[in-house]
Design a protein around this motif. Sequence first.
Motif, short mmCIF file in Angstrom:
data_model
loop_
_atom_site.label_atom_id
_atom_site.label_comp_id
_atom_site.label_asym_id
_atom_site.label_seq_id
_atom_site.Cartn_x
_atom_site.Cartn_y
_atom_site.Cartn_z
N ALA A 132 0.83 -1.20 0.00
CA ALA A 132 0.00 0.00 0.00
C ALA A 132 0.87 1.26 0.00
N VAL A 133 2.02 1.21 0.66
CA VAL A 133 2.93 2.35 0.68
C VAL A 133 3.46 2.64 -0.73
N CYS A 134 3.52 1.62 -1.56
CA CYS A 134 3.98 1.82 -2.95
C CYS A 134 3.05 2.76 -3.72
N MET A 135 1.82 2.86 -3.29
CA MET A 135 0.86 3.73 -3.98
C MET A 135 1.22 5.20 -3.80
N LEU A 136 2.11 5.50 -2.86
CA LEU A 136 2.53 6.88 -2.67
C LEU A 136 3.24 7.43 -3.91
N MET A 137 3.79 6.55 -4.72
CA MET A 137 4.45 7.00 -5.94
C MET A 137 3.45 7.70 -6.85
N GLY A 138 2.30 7.12 -7.05
CA GLY A 138 1.27 7.75 -7.87
C GLY A 138 0.69 8.98 -7.22
N VAL A 139 0.53 8.95 -5.91
CA VAL A 139 -0.01 10.11 -5.19
C VAL A 139 0.96 11.29 -5.30
N GLY A 140 2.24 11.02 -5.17
CA GLY A 140 3.25 12.07 -5.31
C GLY A 140 3.24 12.68 -6.70
N PHE A 141 3.07 11.84 -7.69
CA PHE A 141 3.00 12.34 -9.07
C PHE A 141 1.79 13.25 -9.24
N LEU A 142 0.66 12.87 -8.68
CA LEU A 142 -0.55 13.70 -8.79
C LEU A 142 -0.39 15.03 -8.06
N ILE A 143 0.25 15.02 -6.89
CA ILE A 143 0.47 16.26 -6.14
C ILE A 143 1.38 17.19 -6.94
N ALA A 144 2.45 16.65 -7.50
CA ALA A 144 3.36 17.47 -8.29
C ALA A 144 2.67 18.02 -9.55
N ALA A 145 1.87 17.21 -10.20
CA ALA A 145 1.16 17.66 -11.39
C ALA A 145 0.16 18.76 -11.03
N ALA A 146 -0.49 18.64 -9.88
CA ALA A 146 -1.42 19.69 -9.44
C ALA A 146 -0.67 20.99 -9.18
N GLY A 147 0.53 20.90 -8.63
CA GLY A 147 1.35 22.10 -8.41
C GLY A 147 1.75 22.77 -9.70
N VAL A 148 2.10 21.97 -10.70
CA VAL A 148 2.46 22.53 -12.01
C VAL A 148 1.25 23.22 -12.63
N LEU A 149 0.10 22.56 -12.57
CA LEU A 149 -1.11 23.16 -13.14
C LEU A 149 -1.52 24.43 -12.41
N ARG A 150 -1.31 24.44 -11.10
CA ARG A 150 -1.62 25.66 -10.33
C ARG A 150 -0.72 26.81 -10.77
N GLY A 151 0.56 26.54 -10.94
CA GLY A 151 1.49 27.56 -11.40
C GLY A 151 1.14 28.08 -12.78
N ILE A 152 0.72 27.19 -13.67
CA ILE A 152 0.31 27.59 -15.01
C ILE A 152 -0.92 28.49 -14.95
N ALA A 153 -1.87 28.12 -14.12
CA ALA A 153 -3.11 28.91 -14.01
C ALA A 153 -2.82 30.32 -13.50
N VAL A 154 -1.95 30.43 -12.51
CA VAL A 154 -1.63 31.75 -11.98
C VAL A 154 -0.89 32.59 -13.01
N GLN A 155 0.03 32.00 -13.74
CA GLN A 155 0.75 32.74 -14.77
C GLN A 155 -0.18 33.19 -15.89
N ARG A 156 -1.14 32.37 -16.25
CA ARG A 156 -2.10 32.77 -17.29
C ARG A 156 -2.97 33.92 -16.80
N ARG A 157 -3.39 33.87 -15.53
CA ARG A 157 -4.19 34.96 -14.97
C ARG A 157 -3.39 36.26 -14.95
N GLN A 158 -2.12 36.18 -14.58
CA GLN A 158 -1.27 37.37 -14.55
C GLN A 158 -1.06 37.93 -15.95
N ALA A 159 -0.90 37.05 -16.93
CA ALA A 159 -0.71 37.51 -18.31
C ALA A 159 -1.97 38.17 -18.84
#
Length: 83
Positions: free
Chosen positions: A51-78
Amino acid sequence: MRDKTQANSAGPGDGMVRIGAIVFFVGAVATLVTVAPLFLGTDPFPPLAYAVCMLMGVGFLIAAAGVLRGIAVQRRQARSAAG
């Protein structure tokens, strides 16, 4: 001409990307540890270890959400700077 952002400034979502990378790394290490008994011929680990191995996918999703959040803020600023 210098860019408006500083090289060391943390943008929105950068913390999520760092946390996601750490969680991903923990999951990757857990995956290597749980696969090792298959090659060593020892008894497998309990299901909780898998079950701890599933953290690999969870970590990927958290990082992807952070990237998408950064993109959204940059688009709003632009958009606000253009309009």
